[in-house]
Design an enzyme around this catalytic site. Structure first.
Site, PDB file in Angstrom:
ATOM      1  N   ASP A 131      35.392   6.792 -19.199  1.00  0.00           N
ATOM      2  CA  ASP A 131      36.774   7.056 -18.817  1.00  0.00           C
ATOM      3  C   ASP A 131      36.881   7.615 -17.410  1.00  0.00           C
ATOM      4  OD1 ASP A 131      35.718   9.573 -19.128  1.00  0.00           O
ATOM      5  OD2 ASP A 131      37.154  10.241 -20.643  1.00  0.00           O
ATOM      6  N   CYS A 166      43.898   8.632 -19.436  1.00  0.00           N
ATOM      7  CA  CYS A 166      44.568   8.703 -20.738  1.00  0.00           C
ATOM      8  C   CYS A 166      45.054  10.109 -21.034  1.00  0.00           C
ATOM      9  CB  CYS A 166      43.604   8.252 -21.835  1.00  0.00           C
ATOM     10  SG  CYS A 166      43.064   6.539 -21.664  1.00  0.00           S
ATOM     11  N   CYS A 178      25.456  -3.488  -3.603  1.00  0.00           N
ATOM     12  CA  CYS A 178      24.908  -4.824  -3.779  1.00  0.00           C
ATOM     13  C   CYS A 178      24.456  -5.487  -2.487  1.00  0.00           C
ATOM     14  CB  CYS A 178      25.900  -5.715  -4.520  1.00  0.00           C
ATOM     15  SG  CYS A 178      27.439  -6.067  -3.648  1.00  0.00           S
TER      16      CYS A 178
END
Length: 336
Positions: A125, A181, A242
């Protein structure tokens, strides 16, 4: 196999060969909250041979609205989420290996947690942990499936080292404040759909159907009836993960303290495992109201805050997000 997974094998893109691949696979699910419980449910029912679940938290009543593997008894007993989840998952499928680990996921343990895994699923989260997973996966060459849910919005993407951009190519920093949330709420159907997007992409990879992998970042808003798909382009040339292979989340030292966004809590990393029976006696002696189980103990302090001590050494100070106040309480009752 024929009976249990018959409907899944009748689905042509999986078939018998794909099911064998799935059964010989191993996945790591980090976070066993709303997303993680849906992910674990799908992976276990699909027959993934080895499922490793990791979470640092315990079950509370506010979880039950959307975290489908838990019930009121789990909250009453203050069970760690992975412990309660493991009990349920073993009843769903006793033929696979389920590993439950009560721990924070950090730069110090992420490589050990990923050892032997075929892919990593995001049940977290917060972006601090997501960037850690992203960087660790790209350094190790393991696919990372990202997902998130907040309010009525969800999102998901599949990041494959050497094939796709990584999460950092889309989101550069974990430090920017975002909605969670605990701040604006979430409705359970959004969680189910976001996690199901993750789960189906996982099954594609595990079954060997790489040609069907979604090559985009999907976002949707169920309440507003909106859907958006951002096609992957070339990786950001300056991406520290990356492209430059610096993996910033894996560098430096772990923070001693961190706030748990929206949770009115501060977590202390601690200095090693805690003998919970010893600490129960100490906190009882300090006239605190203590509730304990084999995995953690929770103590209510006179000011209304709560201490939660975990066997792995972590300590939560709940009831404040002020570092100074939390440090004072930690030092007073637990020490440095």
């Amino acid at each position: 196999m024929q009976e249990r997974y018959s409907r899944q094998m009748l689905f042509e893109p999986i078939g018998e060969e794909g099911q064998r691949r799935i059964m010989n696979s191993a996945v790591l699910i980090v976070g066993m909250g709303a997303l993680g419980t849906v992910l674990a449910n799908h992976m276990v029912r699909a027959g993934v041979g080895r499922v490793r679940i990791v979470d640092r938290d315990f079950v509370e009543m506010s979880n039950l609205q959307r975290q489908l593997l838990y019930d009121e008894e789990d909250a009453k007993n203050v069970y760690p989420k992975v412990v309660a989840a493991e009990i349920k998952l073993r009843k769903i499928n006793s033929s696979i290996a389920i590993e439950a680990i009560v721990s924070d996921v950090t730069g110090a343990n992420i490589e050990a947690l990923m050892e032997g895994m075929d892919l990593v699923l995001d049940g977290t989260d917060n972006f601090r942990t997501r960037f850690l997973l992203n960087d660790a996966c790209f350094r190790s060459g393991i696919p990372f499936i990202y997902g998130g849910a907040v309010g009525s919005r969800g999102m998901s993407a599949v990041f494959v080292p050497g094939v796709t951009p990584c999460l950092r190519c889309f989101i550069q920093s974990a430090d920017t404040a975002g909605e969670t949330c605990d701040m604006i709420g979430v409705i359970a159907p959004v969680v189910d759909i976001a996690a199901s997007y993750e789960a189906v992409e996982a099954l594609k990879l595990l079954a060997g159907d790489n040609s069907s992998r979604k090559n985009s970042l999907v976002t949707f808003d169920l309440w507003q009836n909106r859907y958006y798909e951002m096609k992957f382009g070339e990786p950001d040339r300056n991406c520290p993960c990356c492209q430059l292979q610096l993996y910033p989340a894996l560098q430096g030292h772990e923070e001693d303290m961190l706030t748990m966004c929206g949770r009115d809590s501060v977590q202390f990393a601690g200095n090693g495992p805690l003998d919970l029976s010893l600490w129960q006696g100490r906190l009882d002696g300090a006239l605190l109201k203590v509730k304990a189980n084999p995995y953690l103990l929770r103590a209510e302090m006179p000011g209304g805050e709560r201490l939660v001590l975990f066997a792995d050494g972590r300590v939560l100070v709940q009831g404040t997000d002020d570092f100074s106040r939390a440090r004072t309480l930690y030092d007073r009752y637990v020490g440095t």
